[in-house]
Design a protein around this motif. Structure first.
Motif, PDB file in Angstrom:
ATOM      1  N   GLU A  18      79.690  32.609  44.950  1.00 48.13           N
ATOM      2  CA  GLU A  18      80.339  31.546  45.716  1.00 48.13           C
ATOM      3  C   GLU A  18      81.787  31.907  46.046  1.00 48.13           C
ATOM      4  N   LEU A  19      82.407  32.695  45.196  1.00 45.63           N
ATOM      5  CA  LEU A  19      83.808  33.044  45.398  1.00 45.63           C
ATOM      6  C   LEU A  19      83.985  34.449  45.950  1.00 45.63           C
ATOM      7  N   ALA A  20      82.879  35.181  46.103  1.00 47.92           N
ATOM      8  CA  ALA A  20      82.981  36.570  46.527  1.00 47.92           C
ATOM      9  C   ALA A  20      83.554  36.671  47.927  1.00 47.92           C
ATOM     10  N   SER A  21      84.304  37.760  48.160  1.00 50.05           N
ATOM     11  CA  SER A  21      84.831  37.983  49.503  1.00 50.05           C
ATOM     12  C   SER A  21      83.825  38.705  50.382  1.00 50.05           C
ATOM     13  N   GLU A  22      82.778  39.293  49.779  1.00 46.79           N
ATOM     14  CA  GLU A  22      81.679  39.869  50.549  1.00 46.79           C
ATOM     15  C   GLU A  22      80.671  38.781  50.897  1.00 46.79           C
ATOM     16  N   SER A  23      80.045  38.946  52.030  1.00 44.48           N
ATOM     17  CA  SER A  23      78.958  38.012  52.333  1.00 44.48           C
ATOM     18  C   SER A  23      77.764  38.341  51.443  1.00 44.48           C
ATOM     19  N   VAL A  24      77.123  37.330  50.916  1.00 41.40           N
ATOM     20  CA  VAL A  24      75.947  37.503  50.061  1.00 41.40           C
ATOM     21  C   VAL A  24      74.847  36.610  50.617  1.00 41.40           C
ATOM     22  N   ILE A  25      73.753  37.227  51.004  1.00 43.31           N
ATOM     23  CA  ILE A  25      72.634  36.481  51.593  1.00 43.31           C
ATOM     24  C   ILE A  25      71.373  36.855  50.818  1.00 43.31           C
ATOM     25  N   LEU A  26      70.575  35.860  50.511  1.00 42.72           N
ATOM     26  CA  LEU A  26      69.319  36.080  49.775  1.00 42.72           C
ATOM     27  C   LEU A  26      68.160  35.710  50.685  1.00 42.72           C
ATOM     28  N   PHE A  27      67.222  36.659  50.883  1.00 39.53           N
ATOM     29  CA  PHE A  27      66.034  36.415  51.691  1.00 39.53           C
ATOM     30  C   PHE A  27      64.812  36.386  50.784  1.00 39.53           C
ATOM     31  N   ASP A  28      63.779  35.686  51.232  1.00 39.39           N
ATOM     32  CA  ASP A  28      62.487  35.894  50.574  1.00 39.39           C
ATOM     33  C   ASP A  28      61.784  37.019  51.329  1.00 39.39           C
ATOM     34  N   MET A  29      60.616  37.367  50.887  1.00 37.31           N
ATOM     35  CA  MET A  29      59.970  38.531  51.464  1.00 37.31           C
ATOM     36  C   MET A  29      59.471  38.265  52.885  1.00 37.31           C
ATOM     37  N   ALA A  30      59.496  36.985  53.300  1.00 31.29           N
ATOM     38  CA  ALA A  30      59.140  36.685  54.688  1.00 31.29           C
ATOM     39  C   ALA A  30      60.383  36.697  55.574  1.00 31.29           C
ATOM     40  N   GLY A  31      61.512  37.039  54.998  1.00 30.66           N
ATOM     41  CA  GLY A  31      62.765  37.087  55.780  1.00 30.66           C
ATOM     42  C   GLY A  31      63.455  35.745  55.923  1.00 30.66           C
TER      43      GLY A  31
END
Length: 699
Positions: A18-31
């Motif tokens: 939540e505080l990271a300066s990098e973008s963090v995105i989580l996908f499921d295996m269907a995208g």
């Protein structure tokens, strides 16, 4: 549609996301996106509310279709450059690293992507390398299914409808729209203490600022009728005191989202940590405070004059007082163009209006009979003063003239938008009472002088009788010389001159007595204190002589004049002398002494001192001797010293009494010298001219 769960599974695995300066995105295996951190929102422009539950396919340019998906599935990791469309329609480049995470049985579970923006090969980092809340959007997901009728009443009718009617219908659209979800920033800004959970299902209008509801309604109508999936509709909003340069965006969820759902985002840097409810509550408290204050208040928008002042400074004008003398039309411009924007209840009562609208007009009516006051107010504003106050007259709406104490509090430039506050305090009754009090004091003073003259009857008779006797003697002698055969004209001329001199002396004596007895208003003029004391001694000379009292006097040389009324000052000295004569007459003849002296202090005070050889003042009476009607004399009225105290006080001076160590009392009268009195008057009058010139003009 949106499965905005708690910040997602990855946030649970890694709270730092939540505080990271990098973008963090989580996908499921269907995208399909399961988590979208704040840095991803700032990088790509889309809020989590609008992305969670959807795939990213609609953001990808056609040439990126497929990307490194196959490599990712085969090798469990992939890194490269991706491009994704922002709400503004431009594609944002990002260097990403994608990793596959697996279940315990080895089957793929989800994909984590870390990314950084790239622009011209450089990473656009954050100043503090951390994402802060102020850069995120306030995001809403809303349901417009209940607003379809309201939307239909506006769609295609914007041009045909009257502005007021259009505004009403657009606001109806917002009223009919319901909240599906909001992010934390929205809840903080507009939710007050209710929180996100209690906002869901409520009307959007219940939480949306009144000033921009019509704009939101307009964008909802546009987005609802747009055939393009998630095209973003955007407007800039006026600054609202919370967000700086706010921008409002509305878009539909796309083809894979329910058609009745819209997303709303408000971007803008936070200027104020307060929320809208807090700000509204603060304003409400302020208005209540202002409207129920007993002081009459006017709120004035002086922004137009502020711009004129800025232009004058830019042109090099520093002596604004002189500039106004050469351009008096500027005062009239202020009187006719600076508007009153609000008044409180006390102002309406003071000025005799029936409602607020009676007083919402250019400020000129407040200065209709005191234009110079407005001029001084303008000089104070130009000179950068914080406040200014003076007494002036104001005409009520019914024509009655009031004496008021006028005060102005100037705004701090830029921060307070030239909102100036005027206050008026009705002092008509107070000034009338002060005038009556001064008249009463003058009457008492006159009565005391008459009483003193009565006590001095024998002295006055003796004073007048002396020149009259001389006149008679010289006249008879002159007649005798005239009937002689050898008339000596030189002798007759000498006798006649003596007659004339005695007549002038008698005239002077009568003039002094008439002046002392006359009832006339005080006249403050520069006076030599030595002369006043010497003149006063003439009144009591016979009393001193008949009682065999030794009077010594020491007059200081070069005394600064005092600003005083001659008769009143003589009254003070004569009263003190009579008190001293009465105090020493009980002593033995050899001990009857009165010593007078004048002098000056280093602070500019001019003083007169009287010492006597009497028994002094009883210690218990020292604190009361100047009180009215306090006396220790049989048959005394107790007003002589009280009048002296009042007169000296009215002249800005002081009178004190103390017992001398060797016996007797000492009275001391101190008066401000001419220069000190002038300085005091300048301070009392609040004369701003000299100080304005000394103070540099505000840049």
């Amino acid at each position: 549609m949106t499965a905005l769960a708690s910040p997602a599974a990855l946030a649970a695995d890694d709270p730092g996301s939540e505080l990271a300066s990098e973008s963090v995105i989580l996908f499921d295996m269907a995208g399909r996106v399961r988590y979208w951190n704040p840095a991803a929102e700032i990088l790509f422009g889309w809020p989590p509310l609008a992305m969670v539950g959807r795939t990213l396919d609609h953001l990808m340019p056609p040439e990126d279709a497929g990307g490194g998906w196959q490599q990712l599935l085969q090798e469990g990791r992939w890194q490269g450059i991706v491009h994704r469309r922002s709400p503004a329609g431009a594609y944002v480049g990002a260097a990403v690293r994608q990793h596959v995470r697996y279940h315990d049985d080895g089957t793929p579970r989800d994909i984590v992507e870390y990314g950084m923006g790239v622009s011209d090969g450089k990473r656009p980092g954050y100043p503090d390398d951390q994402v802060d809340d102020a850069r995120l959007a306030a995001t809403w997901e809303i349901d417009i299914s209940g607003a379809r009728a309201a939307i239909a009443s506006v769609a295609g009718q914007q041009v045909a409808l009257e502005p007021a009617e259009l505004d009403t219908r657009l606001r109806a659209v917002v009223h009919a729209a319901r909240i599906v979800a909001v992010n934390d920033r929205t809840a903080r800004l507009v939710g007050g203490n209710r929180g996100r959970g209690l906002m869901v299902g409520q009307s959007v209008a219940d939480f949306w600022p009144v000033g921009s509801r019509a704009t939101l309604g307009e964008l909802i109508v546009e987005a609802a009728g747009c055939e393009t999936g998630d095209a973003v509709h955007r407007r800039s909003l006026a600054s609202d005191g919370i967000l700086r340069d706010p921008t409002l965006s509305v878009w539909r969820g796309g083809s894979d989202a329910p058609p009745e759902r819209l997303f709303v985002a408000v971007n803008g840097a936070a200027d104020d940590d307060r929320s809208y409810p807090y700000l509204r509550a603060s304003e409400a408290r302020y208005r209540k405070l202002i409207h129920f204050m007993p002081v009459a208040l006017w709120q004035v928008d002086a922004s137009r004059m502020g711009k004129i002042y800025a232009e004058l400074r830019a042109r090099g004008v520093t002596d604004f007082e002189r500039y106004l003398e050469e351009h008096p039309e500027l005062v009239e411009l202020a009187a006719t163009t600076v508007p009153v924007t609000d008044v409180n209840r006390s102002a309406i009562q003071l000025i005799g209006g029936s409602n607020v609208q009676d007083l919402i007009q250019p400020v000129g009516y407040l200065f209709a009979i005191s234009r110079e006051s407005l001029r001084r107010v303008m000089i104070g504003r130009f000179s950068g003063r914080q406040n200014y106050s003076e007494f002036m007259k104001v005409r009520r709406l019914d024509g009655l003239i009031l004496d008021v104490r006028f005060s102005v509090t100037y705004p701090e430039p830029l921060l307070e938008l030239d909102t100036t506050i005027f206050s008026l305090e009705d002092v008509t009754d107070r000034l009338r009472m002060e005038s009556q009090l001064r008249q009463i004091q003058a009457d008492f003073s006159h009565a005391a002088r008459i009483s003193t003259l009565g006590e001095l009857t024998s002295s006055i008779a003796h004073e007048v009788n002396q020149p009259l006797a001389a006149i008679m003697t010289n006249a008879e002698t002159s007649l005798r010389w005239l009937v002689r055969p050898d008339v000596d004209l030189a002798k007759v001329r000498q006798l006649t001159e003596r007659i004339a001199a005695s007549a002038r002396r008698a005239d002077d004596i009568v003039g002094r007595i008439r002046g002392m007895a006359a009832k006339q208003p005080p006249e403050l003029v520069p006076l030599n204190l030595n002369e006043v004391v010497q003149e006063s001694l003439l009144f009591v000379r016979h009393e001193v002589d008949t009682r065999a009292i030794r009077v010594t006097a020491s007059y200081a040389k070069g005394l600064t004049p005092v600003i005083a009324d001659r008769i009143q000052l003589q009254q003070v000295v004569v009263n003190l002398l009579i008190n001293a004569i009465q105090a020493v007459e009980a002593q033995r003849e050899s001990d009857r002494e009165i010593a007078l002296a004048t002098g000056s202090d280093t602070d500019g005070a001019i003083w007169f001192r009287l010492r006597d050889s009497g028994p002094g003042v009883a210690p218990d009476h020292l604190g009361r001797i100047f009180e009215g009607f306090f006396t220790t004399k049989e048959g005394g009225m107790g007003i002589g010293l009280a009048i002296c105290h009042s007169i000296v006080g009215a002249h800005g001076g002081s009178i004190t009494v103390e017992n001398r160590p060797g016996g007797g009392a000492e009275f001391r009268v101190a008066l401000p010298g001419e220069a000190r009195a002038a300085r005091a008057n300048q301070a009392a009058d609040g004369t701003a001219r000299r100080r304005f010139k000394a103070k540099p003009a505000q840049a």
